[in-house]
Enzyme design. Structure first.
Site, PDB file in Angstrom:
ATOM      1  N   GLY A 115       2.958   0.782   2.020  1.00 17.51           N
ATOM      2  CA  GLY A 115       2.283  -0.254   1.254  1.00 17.51           C
ATOM      3  C   GLY A 115       2.848  -1.628   1.468  1.00 17.51           C
ATOM      4  O   GLY A 115       3.330  -1.957   2.540  1.00 17.51           O
ATOM      5  N   SER A 116       2.779  -2.415   0.419  1.00 18.65           N
ATOM      6  CA  SER A 116       2.969  -3.853   0.538  1.00 18.65           C
ATOM      7  C   SER A 116       4.252  -4.270   1.229  1.00 18.65           C
ATOM      8  O   SER A 116       5.329  -3.714   1.014  1.00 18.65           O
ATOM      9  CB  SER A 116       2.962  -4.486  -0.837  1.00 18.65           C
ATOM     10  OG  SER A 116       3.237  -5.863  -0.703  1.00 18.65           O
ATOM     11  N   SER A 117       4.081  -5.313   2.041  1.00 14.28           N
ATOM     12  CA  SER A 117       5.200  -5.925   2.732  1.00 14.28           C
ATOM     13  C   SER A 117       6.209  -6.516   1.752  1.00 14.28           C
ATOM     14  O   SER A 117       7.359  -6.738   2.081  1.00 14.28           O
ATOM     15  CB  SER A 117       4.660  -7.036   3.621  1.00 14.28           C
ATOM     16  OG  SER A 117       3.992  -8.004   2.830  1.00 14.28           O
TER      17      SER A 117
END
Lengths: 135, 383
Positions: A62-64
Site C-alpha cells: 500500500g501507500s508510499s
C-alpha cells in the site's frame, strides 16, 4: 535456534518477543503510531502492539507514506525493535533506515512459519542472523 | 551495492546529516532490491504532504531535514490536506501543521504542485527517462503508459532521490522486471471505470511481482487508466502493468472475483456525501462530469478534488462554472485519500467511484463506502 544467512537490509541489533504474521501490513492504513497497535479488524494482528517486538511479516503493502508511519512509530516510542521480512519492500526498508530499526530478510526459501509467536528473539543484522531463544 | 567516493562521503556524514540520512535510505533500498549501484534520476515526485498521512512525527522530521536539504532535481509534491481558499471547519491546528509541512517542502526547493497526477500537470520527459515517483498511481501510470522508469517508491525513497538526484538501479529500472510473469485474464466485458478499478485492486492483491500482464484489455481512456493505476498501486507492491504479454501463469478475474472485491470495499448502499477525485480529476473527467450533470443539480453534497493547475485551466474554458452550477464543490490541492473534509463524526458513509478512495476512506477515515461508477452517481444523485 539460529537462522543464519539472512539478508542484511538495515544494520544493527534489536531484540524482543516475536510478533509473526503471514499477512502483509499497510503501515499507513492499518497502524496507529500513537498507540503502536494494528487497527485493522481484518488483519490477524488486530489490536496487537508492535512496540518492542521483533516483527515478522512477508512485506508491507500500500501507500508510499507507510515509510513515515514506521518513522512515527519510532518517534512515539512504539516501534518494533527489529523487523524480519520474507521479501522486504521499499517502504519498510526506507522507513526503517530513517528510524534506525534493524531489518533482515529471511534466507531464500525459509518460510515465515519457522518462527513462532511470542518467543524471545534477537536480530543481529550485521551478522546476518536471527537468534531465537526458546523459553 | 557499490558507492562512488562522493556517495560514501555523503553517507558518512561528511557533508551534512540530512544528506547522510538520504543516502542511508538509498543504501537500504539498494540492499532490499539487490542494486549494484546508484543512477541519476531526472524528476522526483514526493508523497507524504497531507498532515493526516505523516502526522507530527513526519512534520518534525521535515522541519529539521529541510533546514539543510535542497532538491537536486526537479521535484513536485503530492496533495496536502486542505484547500487554503476553503478551510471550512478544518481546525486551526490542522491548518497550522499542514502549513508547516508545506513550508518545509518549499524551503527544500520543491514545486508546490499539490497534485497526485503530475503526469497530467507537467511536461513529460522522453520515454525511458528515470524518475522517482512515490505517488503509487503516478508510478504505475508512468511505467505502464508513458514509458518512464520508476520503482514503486516510498515517500522517503523519493525524498532521498530528490535531494541526492539518485536512485538504486534495480527492479522496474531494469528490463527484466518489466516483463510480467503472471497475467490476469477476464471473462466479462468491462462497462465502467469502476470495473477497471476492481481489476486493478485484484491484480495488485494477487500478484507479488513488480509487473503484471493484463490480458483482454487493449486500450484505455484516461478515466479508466487512472482508476486502474490507482487501484493497482493501492492493494499491493505491483508498480506496472502491460497490455497482454507472454506469461506462463494465468489468474482469472471473472465476475465472481470482481464481486468479491466489491464486497470487500463497498460497505454501504447509500450515503450523505459524494467525493470524486482519487486520483484528482483531470480535464477529461471534468468534461465528462459537466456533461453528465448538465441542467441538473446534485441532491447530495458532492466534493470534486483536483489540482490547482487543472482547476485554473477549467475556469478559463468555463468548465469549472458548469460543474459548480450542478452544486458540486471544488477542493483544490487536496484529494479523497485521508481528507480531513470527510470525518466519521460528520458522515457515516461516502459515495465514490474510486477504488483507491474507498480503501482509504474505509481503512483510514473509518467511514463506510458506497462504490458506484460516475454515470450511476450522476443518474442517482442529480435531478
Amino acid at each position: 535456534m539460529i537462522i543464519s544467512n539472512c539478508r542484511r537490509i538495515v544494520g544493527g541489533t534489536g531484540e524482543g518477543k516475536t510478533l509473526v504474521t503471514m499477512q502483509p501490513i499497510n503501515f499507513l492504513a492499518m497502524v496507529n503510531a500513537k498507540t503502536g497497535t494494528i487497527t485493522d479488524p481484518l488483519h490477524e494482528l488486530h489490536d496487537k502492539s508492535l512496540k518492542g517486538s521483533v516483527l515478522i511479516l512477508p512485506y508491507a503493502i500500500g501507500s508510499s507514506v507507510g515509510a513515515y508511519a514506521i518513522y512515527s512509530l519510532k518517534e512515539y516510542g512504539n516501534a518494533p525493535s527489529a523487523v524480519v521480512c520474507s521479501k522486504v519492500d521499499i517502504t519498510t526498508a526506507s522507513g526503517c533506515a530513517l528510524a534506525e530499526i534493524p531489518v533482515v530478510d529471511l534466507p531464500d526459501g525459509t518460510p515465515i512459519s519457522i518462527l513462532k509467536q511470542g518467543l524471545k528473539a534477537r536480530v543481529e543484522a550485521d551478522a546476518r542472523r536471527i537468534v531465537v531463544e526458546f523459553s | 551495492m557499490e558507492l562512488a567516493r562522493d556517495e560514501e562521503k555523503a553517507l558518512d556524514g561528511k557533508y551534512d546529516e540530512a544528506l547522510a540520512s538520504a543516502y542511508r535510505i538509498l543504501v537500504a533500498i539498494g540492499e532490499a532490491t539487490d542494486a549494484q549501484k546508484l543512477v541519476p534520476v531526472k524528476w522526483a515526485h514526493i508523497s507524504g504532504v497531507n498532515y493526516n498521512t505523516i502526522g507530527d512525527g513526519g512534520m518534525r522530521f521535515l522541519e529539521k531535514f529541510s533546514t539543510t536539504a535542497k532538491v537536486a532535481v526537479k521535484t513536485t509534491i503530492n496533495p496536502m490536506g486542505y484547500d487554503r481558499s476553503k478551510p471550512e471547519d478544518i481546525s486551526p491546528s490542522f491548518q497550522e501543521r499542514q502549513e508547516n509541512i508545506a513550508s518545509s517542502y518549499e524551503r527544500m526547493g520543491a514545486t508546490a504542485s499539490f497534485t497526485c497526477t503530475p503526469y497530467e500537470v507537467f511536461d513529460l520527459p522522453q520515454k525511458g527517462t528515470a524518475v522517482s515517483f512515490a505517488e503509487s498511481n503516478a508510478a504505475v501510470f508512468s511505467n505502464s503508459l508513458l514509458g518512464l522508469k520508476t520503482n514503486k517508491e516510498s515517500a522517503l525513497s523519493a525524498l532521498a532521490s530528490s535531494v541526492t538526484g539518485k536512485t538504486p538501479l534495480s527492479d522496474l529500472r531494469l528490463e527484466e522486471a518489466r516483463s510480467p510473469k503472471i497475467s490476469i485474464e477476464t471473462d466479462f466485458d468491462f462497462r465502467t471505470e469502476l470495473d477497471y478499478g476492481l481489476l486493478g485492486y485484484f491484480a495488485g492483491k494477487s500478484v507479488k511481482d513488480s509487473c503484471v500482464a493484463l490480458n483482454s484489455i487493449s486500450r484505455l481512456d484516461t478515466i479508466q487508466a487512472k482508476a486502474l493505476c490507482a487501484a493497482i498501486g493501492t492493494s499491493g507492491s505491483c508498480g506496472m502493468f502491460t497490455f497482454g504479454g507472454k506469461s506462463k501463469e494465468k489468474i482469472l478475474f471473472g465476475k465472481k472475483e470482481a464481486q468479491s472485491v466489491m464486497d470487500e470495499l463497498s460497505t454501504a448502499d447509500d450515503a450523505d456525501i459524494i467525493t470524486l477525485g482519487s486520483p484528482q480529476l483531470g480535464m477529461n473527467e471534468l468534461g465528462l462530469l459537466a456533461k453528465l450533470t448538465e441542467f441538473k443539480k446534485f441532491t447530495k453534497r458532492c466534493i470534486v478534488f483536483c489540482s490547482r493547475a487543472i482547476y485554473n485551466d477549467a475556469i478559463k474554458i468555463g468548465l469549472a462554472s458548469k460543474i459548480e452550477k450542478s452544486g458540486a464543490d471544488f477542493r483544490c490541492d487536496s484529494c479523497t485519500c485521508l481528507t480531513p473534509y470527510v470525518t466519521k463524526d460528520k458522515y457515516d458513509a461516502v459515495i465514490t467511484n474510486s477504488v483507491k478512495g474507498a480503501y482509504y476512506l474505509s481503512k483510514s477515515n473509518k467511514v463506510k463506502v458506497a462504490l458506484k461508477d460516475i454515470k450511476t452517481i450522476a443518474e442517482e444523485y442529480t435531478q
